[in-house]
Write a protein that holds these residues in place. Structure first.
Motif, PDB file in Angstrom:
ATOM      1  N   GLY A 234      -9.001 -11.101  16.414  1.00  8.07           N
ATOM      2  CA  GLY A 234      -9.872 -11.509  15.325  1.00  8.07           C
ATOM      3  C   GLY A 234      -9.802 -10.669  14.073  1.00  8.07           C
ATOM      4  N   ARG A 235      -8.993  -9.605  14.094  1.00  9.78           N
ATOM      5  CA  ARG A 235      -8.874  -8.764  12.902  1.00  9.78           C
ATOM      6  C   ARG A 235      -7.554  -7.998  12.977  1.00  9.78           C
ATOM      7  NH1 ARG A 235     -10.126  -3.406  14.200  1.00  9.78           N
ATOM      8  NH2 ARG A 235     -11.212  -3.096  16.179  1.00  9.78           N
ATOM      9  N   PRO A 236      -7.000  -7.616  11.819  1.00  7.68           N
ATOM     10  CA  PRO A 236      -5.779  -6.804  11.847  1.00  7.68           C
ATOM     11  C   PRO A 236      -5.985  -5.532  12.667  1.00  7.68           C
ATOM     12  CG  PRO A 236      -6.218  -7.583   9.620  1.00  7.68           C
ATOM     13  CD  PRO A 236      -7.427  -7.927  10.440  1.00  7.68           C
ATOM     14  N   GLY A 237      -5.043  -5.243  13.543  1.00  8.07           N
ATOM     15  CA  GLY A 237      -5.179  -4.086  14.428  1.00  8.07           C
ATOM     16  C   GLY A 237      -5.799  -4.410  15.762  1.00  8.07           C
ATOM     17  N   GLY A 238      -6.308  -5.641  15.925  1.00 11.59           N
ATOM     18  CA  GLY A 238      -6.850  -6.065  17.204  1.00 11.59           C
ATOM     19  C   GLY A 238      -8.265  -5.586  17.466  1.00 11.59           C
ATOM     20  N   ALA A 239      -8.780  -5.968  18.633  1.00 13.95           N
ATOM     21  CA  ALA A 239     -10.128  -5.592  19.058  1.00 13.95           C
ATOM     22  C   ALA A 239     -10.081  -4.282  19.844  1.00 13.95           C
ATOM     23  CB  ALA A 239     -10.729  -6.709  19.902  1.00 13.95           C
ATOM     24  N   ALA A 240     -11.233  -3.838  20.295  1.00 20.76           N
ATOM     25  CA  ALA A 240     -11.314  -2.589  21.044  1.00 20.76           C
ATOM     26  C   ALA A 240     -10.938  -2.809  22.503  1.00 20.76           C
ATOM     27  CB  ALA A 240     -12.724  -2.012  20.957  1.00 20.76           C
TER      28      ALA A 240
ATOM     29  N   PRO B 187       0.817  -1.210   0.000  1.00 19.97           N
ATOM     30  CA  PRO B 187       0.000   0.000   0.000  1.00 19.97           C
ATOM     31  C   PRO B 187       0.854   1.264   0.000  1.00 19.97           C
ATOM     32  CG  PRO B 187      -0.763  -1.559   1.650  1.00 19.97           C
ATOM     33  CD  PRO B 187       0.546  -2.072   1.155  1.00 19.97           C
ATOM     34  N   PRO B 188       0.335   2.359  -0.549  1.00 19.96           N
ATOM     35  CA  PRO B 188       1.100   3.614  -0.592  1.00 19.96           C
ATOM     36  C   PRO B 188       1.564   4.084   0.791  1.00 19.96           C
ATOM     37  CG  PRO B 188      -0.827   3.761  -2.006  1.00 19.96           C
ATOM     38  CD  PRO B 188      -0.957   2.475  -1.250  1.00 19.96           C
ATOM     39  N   GLY B 189       0.718   3.881   1.810  1.00 17.45           N
ATOM     40  CA  GLY B 189       1.109   4.311   3.151  1.00 17.45           C
ATOM     41  C   GLY B 189       2.321   3.555   3.656  1.00 17.45           C
TER      42      GLY B 189
ATOM     43  N   LYS C  17       1.446 -22.942   3.251  1.00 18.71           N
ATOM     44  CA  LYS C  17       0.106 -23.306   2.763  1.00 18.71           C
ATOM     45  C   LYS C  17      -0.962 -22.336   3.276  1.00 18.71           C
ATOM     46  CE  LYS C  17       1.159 -28.236   2.194  1.00 18.71           C
ATOM     47  NZ  LYS C  17       2.617 -28.063   2.377  1.00 18.71           N
ATOM     48  N   LEU C  18      -0.650 -21.057   3.167  1.00 21.83           N
ATOM     49  CA  LEU C  18      -1.570 -20.002   3.590  1.00 21.83           C
ATOM     50  C   LEU C  18      -2.236 -19.363   2.384  1.00 21.83           C
ATOM     51  CD1 LEU C  18       0.735 -18.166   6.180  1.00 21.83           C
ATOM     52  CD2 LEU C  18      -0.963 -19.955   6.643  1.00 21.83           C
ATOM     53  N   SER C  19      -3.460 -18.899   2.567  1.00 24.34           N
ATOM     54  CA  SER C  19      -4.167 -18.132   1.542  1.00 24.34           C
ATOM     55  C   SER C  19      -4.073 -16.656   1.894  1.00 24.34           C
ATOM     56  CB  SER C  19      -5.640 -18.547   1.468  1.00 24.34           C
ATOM     57  OG  SER C  19      -5.758 -19.910   1.135  1.00 24.34           O
ATOM     58  N   LEU C  20      -3.441 -15.882   1.039  1.00 24.17           N
ATOM     59  CA  LEU C  20      -3.292 -14.450   1.287  1.00 24.17           C
ATOM     60  C   LEU C  20      -4.626 -13.736   1.099  1.00 24.17           C
ATOM     61  CD1 LEU C  20       0.074 -13.954  -0.602  1.00 24.17           C
ATOM     62  CD2 LEU C  20      -0.273 -13.622   1.854  1.00 24.17           C
ATOM     63  N   LYS C  21      -4.919 -12.793   1.999  1.00 23.18           N
ATOM     64  CA  LYS C  21      -6.201 -12.087   1.961  1.00 23.18           C
ATOM     65  C   LYS C  21      -6.041 -10.604   1.619  1.00 23.18           C
ATOM     66  CE  LYS C  21      -8.454 -15.775   3.158  1.00 23.18           C
ATOM     67  NZ  LYS C  21      -9.294 -16.462   2.157  1.00 23.18           N
ATOM     68  N   GLY C  22      -5.004  -9.965   2.144  1.00 27.67           N
ATOM     69  CA  GLY C  22      -4.831  -8.544   1.868  1.00 27.67           C
ATOM     70  C   GLY C  22      -3.763  -7.951   2.765  1.00 27.67           C
ATOM     71  N   TYR C  23      -3.409  -6.706   2.481  1.00 32.79           N
ATOM     72  CA  TYR C  23      -2.442  -5.991   3.306  1.00 32.79           C
ATOM     73  C   TYR C  23      -3.116  -5.362   4.513  1.00 32.79           C
ATOM     74  CZ  TYR C  23       1.217  -6.226  -0.286  1.00 32.79           C
ATOM     75  OH  TYR C  23       2.172  -6.660  -1.167  1.00 32.79           O
ATOM     76  N   HIS C  24      -2.340  -5.199   5.578  1.00 30.39           N
ATOM     77  CA  HIS C  24      -2.740  -4.375   6.717  1.00 30.39           C
ATOM     78  C   HIS C  24      -1.751  -3.221   6.747  1.00 30.39           C
ATOM     79  CE1 HIS C  24      -4.085  -2.934  10.528  1.00 30.39           C
ATOM     80  NE2 HIS C  24      -3.007  -3.327  11.183  1.00 30.39           N
ATOM     81  N   ASP C  25      -2.208  -2.032   6.430  1.00 26.69           N
ATOM     82  CA  ASP C  25      -1.321  -0.875   6.221  1.00 26.69           C
ATOM     83  C   ASP C  25      -0.938  -0.265   7.555  1.00 26.69           C
ATOM     84  OD1 ASP C  25       0.158   1.093   5.081  1.00 26.69           O
ATOM     85  OD2 ASP C  25      -1.507   2.089   4.057  1.00 26.69           O
ATOM     86  N   ALA C  26       0.119  -0.807   8.164  1.00 29.77           N
ATOM     87  CA  ALA C  26       0.567  -0.326   9.474  1.00 29.77           C
ATOM     88  C   ALA C  26       2.056  -0.611   9.605  1.00 29.77           C
ATOM     89  CB  ALA C  26      -0.203  -1.012  10.597  1.00 29.77           C
ATOM     90  N   GLY C  27       2.694   0.094  10.554  1.00 30.42           N
ATOM     91  CA  GLY C  27       4.095  -0.168  10.851  1.00 30.42           C
ATOM     92  C   GLY C  27       5.045   0.699  10.057  1.00 30.42           C
ATOM     93  N   HIS C  28       6.264   0.858  10.606  1.00 26.61           N
ATOM     94  CA  HIS C  28       7.276   1.720   9.999  1.00 26.61           C
ATOM     95  C   HIS C  28       8.532   0.968   9.582  1.00 26.61           C
ATOM     96  CE1 HIS C  28       4.714   4.574  12.167  1.00 26.61           C
ATOM     97  NE2 HIS C  28       5.166   5.494  11.339  1.00 26.61           N
TER      98      HIS C  28
END
Length: 307
Positions: free
Chosen positions: A116-122, A10-12, A44-55
């Protein structure tokens, strides 16, 4: 094979890594999709998408054959990959994201997907106390288990932090802030470590590196691990977890939970705030007024609190 492959990062992510590492990261960023593809195929993983975080890394999420979601993380620096994965192995089962797979040749790892999701829960509340308890738990593991091969706090202080503070203090046009910087610099030679508190430090306790699991418990992710005095982590958390806000409360909580006397935490707070202030000055960061206010408060009795 993977169910799909990922395109360009991702651009970010591209912008943050180029800001952090400079143009030398361009070739790695171009190669990152193939690194993630290779790791996913290997495990043997199925890629789903990027999580745009981190430096310092590129992050994606994927699923195992039984549908369990995981995080895939690719590091630009192989040395940082080795240090982080070594620390995560040592902290296994603790308040971090568990390491599932690691590919040393790719500098890519598969990690537990927290919450359960990229970035964690609340967060579910009582955040300051719960994060402090997690830091204390991390330090307890670091004292009770075999320590990983990561740099020492003494090396970081002597070879990284002190030289860059001196260089920036000499080269930046500080104007009216020079007296503040000189006063803070005068205390640097008196920083001391207590060997009885030596542990494996997270050493990067920004708020973005604390996420929450589905039960609302904090997990400390993306460490920049060091071995040294626990006071360093408590000072880092005090200064940077939520810059300018609730600094007094975090300092009080740090002293209470860690049982480290305030006069042994605050010198590290001053040093870390000074280091950050000079860096923000150098890059003209919008947060300059905030870190200046924090540094100024540590140069007075403003933050002397009761335990």
């Amino acid at each position: 094979m993977t169910a799909q492959t990922l395109g360009e990062v991702p651009p970010g992510c591209r912008r943050r890594l180029l800001d952090h590492y400079g143009p030398s990261a361009e070739a790695w960023l171009s190669a990152t999709p193939s690194l993630l593809d290779e790791a996913a195929a290997r495990w043997k993983l199925s890629l789903k998408g990027y999580h745009d975080a981190g430096h310092s890394s590129a992050v994606a999420w994927a699923a195992t054959p039984d549908g369990t979601p995981v995080i895939l993380k690719a590091w630009y620096e192989p040395l940082r990959y080795r240090h982080e994965t070594a620390a995560l192995r040592m902290w296994a089962g603790g308040p971090t994201a568990d390491l599932i797979e690691a590919a040393d040749d790719l500098s890519v790892a598969a990690l537990e997907l927290v919450g359960g999701r990229p970035g964690g829960a609340a967060s579910t509340g009582c955040e300051r106390q719960m994060v402090a308890a997690a830091i204390h738990g991390l330090h307890s593991l670091g004292q009770s288990r075999l320590r990983p091969d990561v740099p020492s706090l003494d090396h970081f202080r002597q070879e990284v932090m002190m030289p860059r503070i001196r260089q920036r203090a000499e080269n930046l046009g500080l104007g009216a802030r020079r007296s503040l910087v000189e006063e803070a610099c005068a205390g640097l030679p008196f920083l001391r470590e207590d060997a009885t508190r030596t542990t494996v430090l997270h050493a990067d306790l920004y708020r973005e590196n604390v996420i929450f699991d589905s039960a609302g418990h904090p997990r400390l992710i993306d460490p920049h691990p060091l071995v040294g005095d626990a006071a360093f982590d408590w000072a880092f958390w005090t200064v940077y977890y939520d810059l300018e806000y609730e600094v007094r409360d975090r300092l009080a909580t740090a002293a209470r939970i860690s049982r480290i006397p305030l006069p042994e935490i605050t010198p590290w707070c001053r040093a870390l705030a000074l280091d950050g202030f000079l860096y923000y000055m150098e890059i003209d960061d919008p947060a300059k007024p905030k870190i200046e206010k924090v540094l100024s408060s540590f140069m007075t009795s403003d933050l002397e609190v009761d335990r």
